[in-house]
Design a protein around this motif. Structure first.
Motif, mmCIF file in Angstrom:
data_model
loop_
_atom_site.group_PDB
_atom_site.id
_atom_site.type_symbol
_atom_site.label_atom_id
_atom_site.label_comp_id
_atom_site.label_asym_id
_atom_site.label_seq_id
_atom_site.Cartn_x
_atom_site.Cartn_y
_atom_site.Cartn_z
ATOM 1 N N SER A 74 45.588 -26.596 16.367
ATOM 2 C CA SER A 74 46.258 -26.509 17.677
ATOM 3 C C SER A 74 47.454 -25.589 17.604
ATOM 4 N N ALA A 75 48.245 -25.731 16.536
ATOM 5 C CA ALA A 75 49.455 -24.913 16.394
ATOM 6 C C ALA A 75 49.088 -23.443 16.251
ATOM 7 N N ALA A 78 47.650 -22.025 19.650
ATOM 8 C CA ALA A 78 48.398 -22.224 20.898
ATOM 9 C C ALA A 78 48.554 -20.916 21.679
ATOM 10 N N ARG A 79 48.982 -19.875 20.989
ATOM 11 C CA ARG A 79 49.194 -18.579 21.640
ATOM 12 C C ARG A 79 47.861 -17.990 22.127
ATOM 13 N N ALA A 82 46.594 -19.911 25.167
ATOM 14 C CA ALA A 82 47.344 -19.618 26.390
ATOM 15 C C ALA A 82 46.981 -18.230 26.904
ATOM 16 N N PHE A 85 43.271 -18.054 28.145
ATOM 17 C CA PHE A 85 43.107 -18.816 29.381
ATOM 18 C C PHE A 85 43.738 -18.053 30.539
#
Lengths: 300, 220
Positions: A74-75, A78-79, A82, A85
């Motif tokens: 997840s970490a 994350a970028r 985002a 999406f």
């Protein structure tokens, strides 16, 4: 606890070899060893058992690996998530629903995703648990919503969604409509509308868990067909209480043990998820299922 | 009474066994709070997390109304966190009036996120840091010692059920403030649950940062 320590831990857990893990992580072996020692201090015990030639995960190591792997993924993503999406890159989201779990339980989350990205490519598939799990393991589905049982495959990671009662659906004016609760014996005397596949959990609840075998039965292959037939006074049905139904059908609690089921969300452990699927999982895990309770109480 | 004094007073009412476990934890986490946590000047890690209403919150969107205050808390099960969140809620209108925004992150999932937000009537978003990945990137993650985990389960608090995993990871109590360009200008983390940044300090920080921005804008 630092991100690098977790990266090294995950790599060492994969290779079980300090030299290879250090090479793959582009650090020296002493640096990797120091980071693992620091992580072990933080986590409160050894993560690996170092034997002469072999390195093995300890019980604490085995316990910590899945959640730390997920947190690391997840970490790391994350970028990417985002950005992808936001750029509205098409990213498929494929969800299986075991028989009797209504699509309605997913729609608030799907709507929240769509509000942010209208280019989601969604596939929903309903079926028996065995087929749904098989398709998920084969990579044809990202997630499956299932009724919890004790024999779920270990490779599937699971999160509880909600618990709900099984209820009897009947038309107004039916002899059981005024009852506070109905018994298994009451159901046995009725014409019961059931899924034609015996693997349907709602059908199994009646016939296998409560040993109710009504002499009069009708079969259909979807909850909406079943409720249409209840609406037409062709019989009564037993389904989970979150199954949406148009008024004027009534839901009546069933006095049986157990009278509830737990619905879970599952995915294949360790399989990477696309941006949309990863955000879907976050939304599903953060969803406040009890917010639906007032609507359910009103419907009852 | 300051927030810290309130929390310290609350602590004295807790059983000695619990206070002793919390003291041991705070001692153990001193190094974690000093070494691994992001510092002023570091870029703020971005995040996309679900809020209590089931919507996705993008840190990029929040930064449009920077300074952005990011607060990590354990969950609404923690009375010290509830008191802190309520105190922040009191200054939240002033933070907003200063042109800034505030977001609170918890590792709790499901109904527990909404319980914190609605239960305390918070006017700022509460988001679920699912899997604790954002806390990890801010460097504020620690594992709850088994003795403390055992104590909590004994009093009916099951953080595994609340988080949806069995890792027993929690964030330090921590407050960060990022500027419009996503750079951290303030960072404070502690393993002592009573050691929180005073809401007035946060307000003073964001006002100062907002004034700097106005001064820069006016000079161009």
């Amino acid at each position: 606890m630092e991100l690098n320590q977790i990266k090294y831990f995950v790599e060492l857990a994969r290779t079980l070899n300090f030299t290879r893990a250090a090479e793959a992580s582009h650090v020296t072996q002493p640096a990797l060893t120091r980071a693992i020692q620091k992580l072990e201090e933080e986590l409160g015990g050894p993560l690996f058992r170092r034997e002469r030639r072999h390195t093995q995960l300890t019980e604490l190591g085995r316990l910590m690996l899945p959640p730390l792997q997920r947190a690391l993924d997840s970490a790391r993503d994350a970028r990417v998530q985002a950005d992808a999406f936001r750029r509205r890159e098409t990213s498929p989201l494929r969800i299986g629903l075991e028989y009797s779990i209504p699509t309605l339980v997913l729609t608030p989350v799907l709507t929240a995703l769509r509000r942010r990205n209208s280019d989601i490519e969604l596939t929903l598939r309903e079926g028996p648990r065995a087929a749904i799990c098989e398709q998920m393991l084969a990579g044809e589905l990202d997630f499956a919503s299932l009724v919890e049982t004790s024999d779920l495959q270990e490779r599937l990671h699971r999160w509880q969604m909600y618990s709900e009662r099984y209820v009897l659906f009947c038309p107004p004016g039916h002899r059981l409509a005024a009852r506070d609760a109905v018994s298994a014996g009451d159901i046995a005397e009725e014409c019961l509308l059931m899924h034609e596949d015996a693997a349907c959990p709602a059908r199994a609840f009646v016939t296998e868990l409560n040993h109710v075998h009504p002499t009069r039965r009708h079969f259909a292959n979807s909850p909406s067909q079943i409720l249409d037939m209840v609406q037409a006074s062709l019989g009564v049905a037993v389904e989970g209480e979150r199954l949406p139904c148009a008024a004027p059908l009534l839901r009546r609690p069933i006095a049986a043990e157990p009278d509830t089921r737990t619905v879970i969300l599952t995915t294949v452990a360790g399989r990477p998820l696309g941006p949309t699927a990863a955000l879907f999982l976050k939304l599903m895990r953060a969803r406040a299922w009890s917010l639906d309770a007032p609507a359910l109480a009103a419907a009852a | 009474m300051s927030l810290r004094e309130q929390l310290a007073a609350m602590l004295t009412l807790r059983p000695e066994r619990y206070r002793s476990l919390l003291r041991e934890l705070a001692e153990r986490l001193k190094k974690t709070a000093e070494e691994g946590v992001l510092k002023p000047g570091d870029p703020m890690p971005d995040f996309v997390l679900p809020d209590a209403t089931g919507e996705l919150v993008f840190s990029d969107d929040l930064l449009k109304r920077a300074p952005l205050v990011v607060v990590f808390f354990r969950g609404d099960w923690c009375p010290f966190c509830r008191t802190t969140l309520s105190a922040l809620n009191e200054v939240a209108p002033d933070i907003e009036a200063a042109g800034a925004s505030l977001v609170a992150l918890t590792p709790d999932t499901g109904d527990y996120v909404n319980a914190a937000s609605s239960g305390l009537g918070l006017s700022f978003p509460v988001v679920s840091d699912v899997d604790g990945a954002t806390a990890l990137r801010f460097g504020v993650t620690y594992r709850v010692p088994d003795a403390l985990y055992g104590y909590w389960t004994g009093v009916g608090i099951d953080i595994s059920a609340r988080h949806g995993d069995s890792s027993h990871l929690l964030p330090l109590v921590a407050t960060f403030i990022a500027d419009r360009s996503g750079i951290l200008r303030f960072a404070y983390a502690s393993g002592d649950i009573t050691d929180r940044v005073e809401p007035e300090t946060i307000l003073a920080q964001v006002r100062e940062m907002a004034n700097e921005v106005r001064a820069t804008d006016n000079s161009c």
